[in-house]
Design an enzyme around this catalytic site. Structure first.
Site, PDB file in Angstrom:
ATOM      1  N   SER A  99     -57.659 -31.334 -20.814  1.00  0.00           N
ATOM      2  CA  SER A  99     -57.900 -29.890 -20.873  1.00  0.00           C
ATOM      3  C   SER A  99     -58.139 -29.347 -22.283  1.00  0.00           C
ATOM      4  O   SER A  99     -58.935 -29.917 -23.013  1.00  0.00           O
ATOM      5  CB  SER A  99     -56.839 -29.116 -20.103  1.00  0.00           C
ATOM      6  OG  SER A  99     -56.825 -29.525 -18.742  1.00  0.00           O
ATOM      7  N   CYS A 101     -53.644 -30.876 -17.982  1.00  0.00           N
ATOM      8  CA  CYS A 101     -53.568 -31.312 -16.592  1.00  0.00           C
ATOM      9  C   CYS A 101     -52.897 -32.674 -16.525  1.00  0.00           C
ATOM     10  O   CYS A 101     -52.277 -33.128 -17.480  1.00  0.00           O
ATOM     11  CB  CYS A 101     -54.971 -31.348 -15.975  1.00  0.00           C
ATOM     12  SG  CYS A 101     -56.134 -32.387 -16.899  1.00  0.00           S
ATOM     13  N   SER A 130     -65.127 -31.297 -19.204  1.00  0.00           N
ATOM     14  CA  SER A 130     -64.405 -30.180 -19.817  1.00  0.00           C
ATOM     15  C   SER A 130     -65.329 -29.435 -20.761  1.00  0.00           C
ATOM     16  O   SER A 130     -66.208 -30.030 -21.381  1.00  0.00           O
ATOM     17  CB  SER A 130     -63.184 -30.670 -20.601  1.00  0.00           C
ATOM     18  OG  SER A 130     -62.164 -31.127 -19.748  1.00  0.00           O
ATOM     19  N   HIS A 163     -62.632 -27.044 -16.474  1.00  0.00           N
ATOM     20  CA  HIS A 163     -62.201 -28.438 -16.346  1.00  0.00           C
ATOM     21  C   HIS A 163     -62.451 -28.894 -14.911  1.00  0.00           C
ATOM     22  O   HIS A 163     -62.140 -28.160 -13.969  1.00  0.00           O
ATOM     23  CB  HIS A 163     -60.733 -28.588 -16.729  1.00  0.00           C
ATOM     24  CG  HIS A 163     -60.442 -28.080 -18.104  1.00  0.00           C
ATOM     25  ND1 HIS A 163     -60.790 -28.792 -19.228  1.00  0.00           N
ATOM     26  CD2 HIS A 163     -59.907 -26.914 -18.533  1.00  0.00           C
ATOM     27  CE1 HIS A 163     -60.460 -28.083 -20.295  1.00  0.00           C
ATOM     28  NE2 HIS A 163     -59.929 -26.943 -19.910  1.00  0.00           N
TER      29      HIS A 163
END
EC number: 4.1.1.50
Length: 364
Positions: free
Chosen positions: A86, A100, A258, A271
């Site tokens: 992320s 994440c 991302s 994301h």
């Protein structure tokens, strides 16, 4: 807004490019998000403030979380880092980390406070948010439950942040809740949300499998993560969400994506975990009542066509007109609002509205 570029660091590690697998079997897409504000009495620290933290120190923060930087960019307002899990945003008096997977985000609090203190900055507010994990049993401590997270936060943040509240905002589905913890010192009103600006966090699951294929890389494509990410940004139309934004994007191998967008002092981030069975995508941005929020919402939905979606909006004041506007913006694309919950947080920490949606039909 200006996007004057003052620094760019693409893949800043002094080594050959590192291939970071974004998603593996059972990968947790739902992010944990931490936002911490600081204040200081030394005018010499501004306008850079926290941006004076050197890269090695940032690496120490991220090591505690268990993630790394893969790409970065900065303008005259803030620095944005794409992480292996992320994003990280560093402003003069604010830092936002969103991670994440099985990262241990809350373990970043102590080192962040430590490095900020070395710059003469003192923490004045903290906000932690997340959705409901797809694989909650895979999460390490302190993310084993929201109760454990709140206990960890209560024990870690300093006592001057005395205005605190933890809330689980429900929906009609037991699988979708929004978890919020806020704490602040109650005396620094410039840190609060105003009535014109809001933060919007969108979480999407059950992505359209055909559109999700756009976030897979071809085997041995010979591209870097940066060049493959740029290709995905253009192919999917992500660059059209905010055409004025400076985009820093990255494609993972074999799949996943991302991006961070910079529009003056406002950020946006996306994301994507595209695997069928646990596909997930998130979009977050700072917005204003003067923005074309309908365009943003519709573009995001069209890019991913989720089967389920939630929108969490944080604003200084409750505005039913804005929330109704959001519902109407996506209804035309086949998403029906199934639930809506609102909560207020103490000492100007703002209002949060949590809305959930599901597709009326499989094709939208």
């Amino acid at each position: 807004m200006s996007n004057e570029l003052v620094s760019v660091s693409i893949n800043p590690f002094p080594m050959e490019e590192k291939i970071v697998p974004m998603a593996i079997s059972g990968f947790e897409g739902f992010e944990k998000r931490l936002e911490i504000h600081f204040f200081g009495d030394d005018p010499a620290m501004f306008p850079l403030g926290l941006r004076n933290i050197d890269f090695e120190s940032l690496q120490q923060v991220l090591e505690a979380v268990q993630c790394t930087v893969v790409s970065a960019v900065g303008n005259s307002y803030f620095d944005a880092y794409v992480l292996s899990e992320s994003s990280l945003f560093v402003y003069p008096t604010k830092i936002i980390i969103k991670t994440c997977g099985t990262t241990q985000l809350l373990k970043s609090i102590d080192p962040i406070i430590h490095f900020a203190h070395q710059l003469g900055l003192t923490i004045c507010s903290c906000r932690y948010t997340r959705g409901s994990f797809i694989f909650p049993k895979a999460q390490p401590f302190p993310h084993t439950s929201f109760k454990d997270e709140v206990t960890y936060l209560e024990d870690t943040i300093p006592s001057n942040l005395c205005y605190r509240k933890a809330s689980i905002m429900p929906s009609k589905s037991c699988a979708h809740s929004w978890h919020v913890f806020t704490a602040n010192d109650g005396s620094h009103s410039h840190m609060s949300y105003d009535n014109d600006t809001f933060t919007m966090e969108i979480c999407m699951t059950e992505l359209d499998p055909i559109l999700a294929r756009n976030f897979f890389r071809r085997a041995r494509d010979g591209k870097t993560g940066d060049s493959a990410g740029k290709e995905m940004t253009e192919l999917t139309g992500i660059n059209e969400i905010n055409p004025q934004a400076l985009v820093c994007d990255f494609a993972f191998d074999p799949c996943g994506y991302s991006m961070n967008g910079m529009d003056g002092d406002w950020y946006s981030t996306i994301h994507v975990t595209p695997e069928d069975g646990f596909s997930y995508a998130s979009f977050e941005c700072v917005g204003s009542i003067n923005d074309d929020i309908v365009h943003v919402l519709r573009k995001v939905v069209q890019i991913f066509r989720p089967g389920t979606m939630s929108i969490s909006t944080t604003w200084g004041d409750y505005n039913n007109k804005l929330w109704t506007h959001m519902v109407k913006a996506v209804e035309i694309l086949g998403l029906k609002c199934r639930s809506s919950a609102m909560d207020q947080f103490p000492a100007a920490a703002g209002h949060v509205v949590f809305q959930t949606f599901t597709a009326r039909r499989k094709s939208i």
